[in-house]
Design a protein around this motif. Structure first.
Motif, PDB file in Angstrom:
ATOM      1  N   SER A 271       7.741  11.870   9.109  1.00  0.00           N
ATOM      2  CA  SER A 271       6.455  11.174   9.237  1.00  0.00           C
ATOM      3  C   SER A 271       5.264  12.072   8.917  1.00  0.00           C
ATOM      4  O   SER A 271       4.224  11.591   8.484  1.00  0.00           O
ATOM      5  CB  SER A 271       6.296  10.574  10.633  1.00  0.00           C
TER       6      SER A 271
ATOM      7  N   ASN B 208      -2.858  12.821   0.835  1.00  0.00           N
ATOM      8  CA  ASN B 208      -2.620  12.905   2.276  1.00  0.00           C
ATOM      9  C   ASN B 208      -1.702  14.085   2.562  1.00  0.00           C
ATOM     10  O   ASN B 208      -1.197  14.719   1.649  1.00  0.00           O
ATOM     11  CB  ASN B 208      -1.992  11.606   2.801  1.00  0.00           C
TER      12      ASN B 208
ATOM     13  N   LYS C  65       9.434   8.196   4.669  1.00  0.00           N
ATOM     14  CA  LYS C  65       9.412   9.058   5.851  1.00  0.00           C
ATOM     15  C   LYS C  65      10.771   9.223   6.510  1.00  0.00           C
ATOM     16  O   LYS C  65      10.976  10.167   7.262  1.00  0.00           O
ATOM     17  CB  LYS C  65       8.361   8.601   6.845  1.00  0.00           C
TER      18      LYS C  65
ATOM     19  N   GLU D  17       0.606   3.790   1.943  1.00  0.00           N
ATOM     20  CA  GLU D  17       0.965   4.131   3.322  1.00  0.00           C
ATOM     21  C   GLU D  17       2.131   3.275   3.807  1.00  0.00           C
ATOM     22  O   GLU D  17       3.062   3.781   4.442  1.00  0.00           O
ATOM     23  CB  GLU D  17      -0.240   3.960   4.246  1.00  0.00           C
ATOM     24  N   GLN D  18       2.117   1.979   3.501  1.00  0.00           N
ATOM     25  CA  GLN D  18       3.219   1.100   3.901  1.00  0.00           C
ATOM     26  C   GLN D  18       4.527   1.531   3.250  1.00  0.00           C
ATOM     27  O   GLN D  18       5.577   1.557   3.892  1.00  0.00           O
ATOM     28  CB  GLN D  18       2.920  -0.347   3.505  1.00  0.00           C
TER      29      GLN D  18
ATOM     30  N   PHE E  11       5.271   4.553   2.049  1.00  0.00           N
ATOM     31  CA  PHE E  11       5.689   5.831   2.626  1.00  0.00           C
ATOM     32  C   PHE E  11       6.364   5.602   3.973  1.00  0.00           C
ATOM     33  O   PHE E  11       7.437   6.140   4.234  1.00  0.00           O
ATOM     34  CB  PHE E  11       4.507   6.789   2.778  1.00  0.00           C
ATOM     35  N   ASP E  12       5.731   4.799   4.835  1.00  0.00           N
ATOM     36  CA  ASP E  12       6.282   4.553   6.171  1.00  0.00           C
ATOM     37  C   ASP E  12       7.634   3.859   6.123  1.00  0.00           C
ATOM     38  O   ASP E  12       8.526   4.149   6.928  1.00  0.00           O
ATOM     39  CB  ASP E  12       5.310   3.720   7.013  1.00  0.00           C
TER      40      ASP E  12
ATOM     41  N   TYR F 249      -0.957   7.921  -2.650  1.00  0.00           N
ATOM     42  CA  TYR F 249      -0.998   8.181  -1.214  1.00  0.00           C
ATOM     43  C   TYR F 249      -0.523   9.593  -0.896  1.00  0.00           C
ATOM     44  O   TYR F 249      -1.203  10.332  -0.174  1.00  0.00           O
ATOM     45  CB  TYR F 249      -0.155   7.142  -0.471  1.00  0.00           C
TER      46      TYR F 249
ATOM     47  N   THR G 277       0.834  -1.199   0.000  1.00  0.00           N
ATOM     48  CA  THR G 277       0.000   0.000   0.000  1.00  0.00           C
ATOM     49  C   THR G 277       0.868   1.248   0.000  1.00  0.00           C
ATOM     50  O   THR G 277       2.031   1.225   0.419  1.00  0.00           O
ATOM     51  CB  THR G 277      -0.938   0.038   1.225  1.00  0.00           C
TER      52      THR G 277
END
Length: 137
Positions: free
Chosen positions: A58, A117, A53, A45-46, A48-49, A113, A43
């Motif tokens: 973050s 966001n 980040k 988000e995954q 990006f994390d 994403y 995903t």
């Protein structure tokens, strides 16, 4: 005498390295020299994390110090879909190219994403076709 020993040892090492015998263990199917590692996250988000980040922070506010890592939060440049795709694929400045480490689908996910966001409200999802057109895969 020591010069002769040095010469003989050097010649033997040169013969082993140039013959390819020594390289064999490093070219196994598990070697990073054989194939570039791929990120497993799926995903946006995954990804990006796990990937983004560390530099962009973050909250996507970016960072300055040993390098410059621009903010992704409230970034109007992200509204033009081709821009973030190109940056992720090819890299720019301190940003490395991720085309060899992320699939087109992963690039699509992370670009969508960040575009939706962190105070960004870009309309319309980026399709994998747009990523393929830029990454030329």
């Amino acid at each position: 005498m020591p010069r002769i020993v040095t010469f003989v040892v050097s010649a033997m090492l040169l013969a082993v390295f140039s013959s390819g015998l020594y390289a064999e263990p490093f070219l196994s199917e598990y070697s990073i020299l054989h194939e570039k590692p791929k990120f497993k996250e799926v995903t946006g988000e995954q990804i990006f994390d796990s990937v983004c980040k560390g530099c962009h922070m973050s909250d996507a506010a970016g960072a300055k110090g040993a390098g410059y890592y621009p903010a992704l939060a409230h970034d109007q440049k992200l509204y033009a879909a081709a821009y973030p795709i190109y940056i992720v694929v090819e890299g720019m400045g301190n940003m490395p190219a991720f085309k060899d480490y992320l699939s087109d689908e992963q690039i699509q996910s992370v670009v969508n994403y960040i575009r939706t966001n962190f105070g960004n409200d870009a309309k319309g999802d980026v399709g994998v076709e747009a990523v393929k057109a830029i990454s030329k895969r």
